[in-house]
Design an enzyme around this catalytic site. Sequence first.
Site, PDB file in Angstrom:
ATOM      1  CG  ASP A 101      -0.158  -0.143   2.391  1.00 50.05           C
ATOM      2  OD1 ASP A 101       0.908   0.419   2.487  1.00 50.05           O
ATOM      3  OD2 ASP A 101      -1.014  -0.410   3.559  1.00 50.05           O
ATOM      4  CE  LYS A 102      -2.877   5.950   2.479  1.00 49.55           C
ATOM      5  NZ  LYS A 102      -3.605   7.285   2.088  1.00 49.55           N
TER       6      LYS A 102
END
Length: 223
Positions: A101-102
């Site tokens: 994810d980020k």
Amino acid sequence: MTTMHLHLPGVKQPGADLAPTSKRPPPSLLRVRARASCSSNLVILSGHSHRSRRHVKTMCAAASSARSLQGISRKNNNEDTKLRTDKFFELEMSVRESELDKYGVVNHVIYCAYIDNAREELLTGLGISTASVVCAGNAMALSELNLKYLTPLRRGAKFVVRVRLVQIKGARIFFEQLIETLPDRELVLEATATAVCLNKDHRPTRVFPEMSSKLQQFFSSQD
């Protein structure tokens, strides 16, 4: 001694008016006795009553069907099979870039795919593929999944997904699953999963006999 036969007016003599074509059966056919032995599906009858014959055959068929159902029930019942609590199936994997994810850690929904993949590999290793289940007109579904996240997996991490059979009951298979890092075996995630076997109408059905047998054999063996 002389025997006399009296023929009185208005009194019928025994058998005098019983025509050969009378619908009334002879007394011997009214005393039919039927005996049935259902062992080995063999029916033994004494007498000539077709009604009794059909009745006995029906009883034997019902008994045979009951024995078959009891056999299937025993085959799929794992109460007598002692499953090992230390026996796990293990699948080694590594984190891919697309799974981050980020924040640079594995997205939480990706863990579901990890543990699902491990269960699929377990069944494939036992000779039970998803394709074979589908070809038989059946299906499997996940009815419950509980996850407990402990620590995240990061970019490039290697890990192992562990699967243990907890119980087989009716239409359901209960699994315990763990994810641990490699090589230090740090616990990443704990999970419990419940899989349900479905028939061609997508209704719950007793766990498929072959699947039940192979799972229990694997998780109870000393290998």
